[in-house]
Design a protein around this motif. Structure first.
Motif, mmCIF file in Angstrom:
data_model
loop_
_atom_site.group_PDB
_atom_site.id
_atom_site.type_symbol
_atom_site.label_atom_id
_atom_site.label_comp_id
_atom_site.label_asym_id
_atom_site.label_seq_id
_atom_site.Cartn_x
_atom_site.Cartn_y
_atom_site.Cartn_z
ATOM 1 N N GLY A 96 28.127 27.974 -50.931
ATOM 2 C CA GLY A 96 29.367 27.145 -51.002
ATOM 3 C C GLY A 96 29.938 26.682 -49.784
ATOM 4 O O GLY A 96 29.660 27.468 -48.656
ATOM 5 N N ILE A 97 30.705 25.584 -49.711
ATOM 6 C CA ILE A 97 31.177 25.255 -48.575
ATOM 7 C C ILE A 97 32.567 24.739 -48.547
ATOM 8 O O ILE A 97 33.195 23.989 -49.571
ATOM 9 C CB ILE A 97 30.550 24.236 -47.750
ATOM 10 C CG1 ILE A 97 29.125 24.217 -47.779
ATOM 11 C CG2 ILE A 97 30.915 23.481 -46.476
ATOM 12 C CD1 ILE A 97 28.123 23.526 -48.667
ATOM 13 N N VAL A 98 33.509 25.299 -47.801
ATOM 14 C CA VAL A 98 34.957 24.651 -47.553
ATOM 15 C C VAL A 98 35.283 24.082 -46.314
ATOM 16 O O VAL A 98 34.680 24.737 -45.210
ATOM 17 C CB VAL A 98 35.910 25.756 -48.106
ATOM 18 C CG1 VAL A 98 37.400 25.317 -47.744
ATOM 19 C CG2 VAL A 98 35.571 26.372 -49.377
ATOM 20 N N MET A 99 35.561 22.784 -46.205
ATOM 21 C CA MET A 99 35.824 22.192 -44.997
ATOM 22 C C MET A 99 37.137 21.692 -44.810
ATOM 23 O O MET A 99 37.802 21.129 -45.700
ATOM 24 C CB MET A 99 34.829 20.766 -45.014
ATOM 25 C CG MET A 99 33.374 21.058 -45.237
ATOM 26 S SD MET A 99 32.419 19.694 -45.102
ATOM 27 C CE MET A 99 32.312 19.174 -43.519
ATOM 28 N N ARG A 100 37.655 22.177 -43.653
ATOM 29 C CA ARG A 100 39.251 21.985 -43.446
ATOM 30 C C ARG A 100 39.396 20.779 -42.494
ATOM 31 O O ARG A 100 38.432 20.626 -41.488
ATOM 32 C CB ARG A 100 39.874 23.251 -42.556
ATOM 33 C CG ARG A 100 41.192 23.157 -41.856
ATOM 34 C CD ARG A 100 42.199 22.661 -42.952
ATOM 35 N NE ARG A 100 42.398 23.717 -44.004
ATOM 36 C CZ ARG A 100 43.036 24.694 -43.567
ATOM 37 N NH1 ARG A 100 43.540 25.011 -42.748
ATOM 38 N NH2 ARG A 100 43.177 25.483 -44.812
ATOM 39 N N VAL A 101 40.055 19.754 -42.745
ATOM 40 C CA VAL A 101 40.223 18.474 -41.891
ATOM 41 C C VAL A 101 41.113 18.914 -40.809
ATOM 42 O O VAL A 101 42.148 19.396 -40.941
ATOM 43 C CB VAL A 101 40.961 17.299 -42.964
ATOM 44 C CG1 VAL A 101 41.107 16.287 -42.068
ATOM 45 C CG2 VAL A 101 39.979 17.241 -44.216
ATOM 46 N N ILE A 102 40.484 18.505 -39.724
ATOM 47 C CA ILE A 102 41.294 18.665 -38.440
ATOM 48 C C ILE A 102 41.851 17.092 -38.226
ATOM 49 O O ILE A 102 41.257 16.033 -38.196
ATOM 50 C CB ILE A 102 40.037 19.116 -37.398
ATOM 51 C CG1 ILE A 102 39.809 20.133 -37.764
ATOM 52 C CG2 ILE A 102 40.926 18.941 -36.098
ATOM 53 C CD1 ILE A 102 38.510 20.691 -36.691
ATOM 54 N N PRO A 103 43.162 17.060 -37.998
ATOM 55 C CA PRO A 103 43.876 15.849 -37.727
ATOM 56 C C PRO A 103 43.292 15.238 -36.633
ATOM 57 O O PRO A 103 43.080 15.859 -35.502
ATOM 58 C CB PRO A 103 45.462 16.265 -37.649
ATOM 59 C CG PRO A 103 45.439 17.447 -38.374
ATOM 60 C CD PRO A 103 43.996 18.172 -38.140
ATOM 61 N N PRO A 104 43.295 14.036 -36.467
ATOM 62 C CA PRO A 104 42.721 13.373 -35.323
ATOM 63 C C PRO A 104 43.564 13.240 -34.127
ATOM 64 O O PRO A 104 43.320 13.068 -32.925
ATOM 65 C CB PRO A 104 42.301 11.719 -35.713
ATOM 66 C CG PRO A 104 43.386 11.512 -36.908
ATOM 67 C CD PRO A 104 43.306 12.829 -37.642
ATOM 68 N N HIS A 105 44.739 13.357 -34.400
ATOM 69 C CA HIS A 105 46.115 13.413 -33.455
ATOM 70 C C HIS A 105 46.680 14.689 -33.086
ATOM 71 O O HIS A 105 46.910 15.341 -34.243
ATOM 72 C CB HIS A 105 46.975 12.186 -33.914
ATOM 73 C CG HIS A 105 48.304 12.326 -32.979
ATOM 74 N ND1 HIS A 105 48.238 11.714 -31.666
ATOM 75 C CD2 HIS A 105 49.542 12.733 -33.236
ATOM 76 C CE1 HIS A 105 49.586 11.975 -31.269
ATOM 77 N NE2 HIS A 105 50.102 12.456 -32.042
#
Length: 356
Positions: A96-105
């Motif tokens: 399984g994979i969980v991916m946390r979005v890193i804000p670009p700014h």
């Protein structure tokens, strides 16, 4: 599943500003947006799909998927610049994979609704600054904002040690070196020892996970550096208790002395929804290391710290979690029910009545 489809899913997540993407066998991809887990209408994933995603991510990190893998952290970047922090794991024998979005700014204190006192705290010439809170409550974002402030205002050599690297920095007034555990260094302990030979002014350690790393962070602060790190604790007193509790009883008194001498501040975070339900904002406890609080740490009187934080609002810009919750309720930014959801206090409503 192929790389094109995988990246398309991640691009949608990045564009829609969701916080996390879940890939799990026998389920379609899930997205977390505004705190809610949303089931997509995509096909259910098969074991070979999640294995392909894990292999693709690890190959981008110059690693191979080990058949004996149990859990592993990594990062992943899209061609358009979107970045993710990745947790790969096994459940019921499949990946399984969980991916946390890193804000670009990297937001400023003002943009992130963080207390202005943080701009004073980060001006400390040396010592230890800790950012704490549960997983997914803004620790990394707050740390990045602190480093942004230093990068824009001071000519420092800043070294970060992360697992994995999350926000990417471009050197401005400061020179910033970012090292990733598993790729650039074997571990936090080894990287901290190396960092002291790299002419640092500021060292950021992604997480203090063990006694070796805690001791190395305090040593770095004791030798004249400003050190930032995080812990998964919910308040200043619980943070101090966790740090000291990592060591055997026979050395805890010495560790209390060292920590009292070197601690600059503890910033504890929780994220809540505003009244509209459309926005997530931080609730922040701020403890600064005054002479009185240093004495509490040395003597082990941690139960007194919250009262000293409450009394330090005007002079030091400190605040407890409840004080900030009350302020947000009075300003009609958040609902009382939302405040009650995260507070440790059983009498928040009484405090609201008393201060209104």
């Amino acid at each position: 599943m192929d790389a094109k489809v995988m990246n398309q899913i991640l691009e949608i997540a990045f564009e829609k500003r969701v916080s996390d993407v879940h890939f799990e066998v026998d389920n379609p991809p899930f997205f977390r947006g505004r705190g809610q887990l949303i089931r997509s209408k995509l096909p259910k994933l098969k074991p070979e799909d999640t294995e392909f995603i894990a292999k693709t991510i690890l190959e981008a990190n110059k690693r191979q998927l080990d058949p004996s893998l149990r859990e592993q952290d990594a990062s992943y970047s899209l061609p358009n610049g979107g970045r993710f922090r990745v947790s790969i794991f096994r459940q019921k024998g499949v990946i399984g994979i969980v991916m946390r979005v890193i804000p670009p700014h990297i937001g400023s204190f003002e943009e992130l609704n963080l207390p202005v006192v943080l701009s004073e705290i980060v001006k400390a010439p040396n010592g230890l600054i800790l950012v704490t809170g549960p997983t997914g409550n803004g620790k990394s974002t707050t740390l990045a904002s602190m480093l942004r402030y230093l990068n824009e205002n001071y000519s420092y050599n800043i070294i970060t040690i992360e697992d994995p690297i999350e926000f990417l920095f471009t050197s401005s007034k400061s020179c910033i070196i970012q090292r990733e555990v598993g790729i650039d260094t074997e571990g936090f302990g080894a990287a901290l020892k190396a960092a002291l030979r790299m002419d640092p002014d500021v060292i950021m350690v992604g997480e203090m996970r063990d006694p070796e790393t805690i001791d190395a962070c305090i040593k770095a602060a004791e030798t004249g550096h400003l050190v930032f790190s995080t812990l998964h604790t919910q308040s200043a007193s619980s943070t101090i208790n966790r740090l000291i509790g990592n060591f055997p009883p026979e050395v805890q008194e010495v560790m209390r002395q060292r920590l009292a001498d070197m601690l600059v501040a503890i910033v504890s975070l929780r994220l809540v929804k505003d009244k509209s339900g459309e926005n997530i904002i931080p609730v922040v406890e701020v403890m600064r290391s005054t002479t009185t609080i240093q004495a509490c740490i040395r003597d082990g009187r941690l139960d007194e710290i919250e009262k000293h934080i409450e009394n330090g609002v005007a002079q030091y810009g400190m605040q407890t979690l409840d004080q900030h919750l009350i302020q947000l309720c009075q300003q009609k930014i958040i609902a009382v029910d939302e405040a009650k959801r995260i507070t440790r206090s059983m009498d928040l409503e009484r405090k609201l009545m008393f201060t209104s």
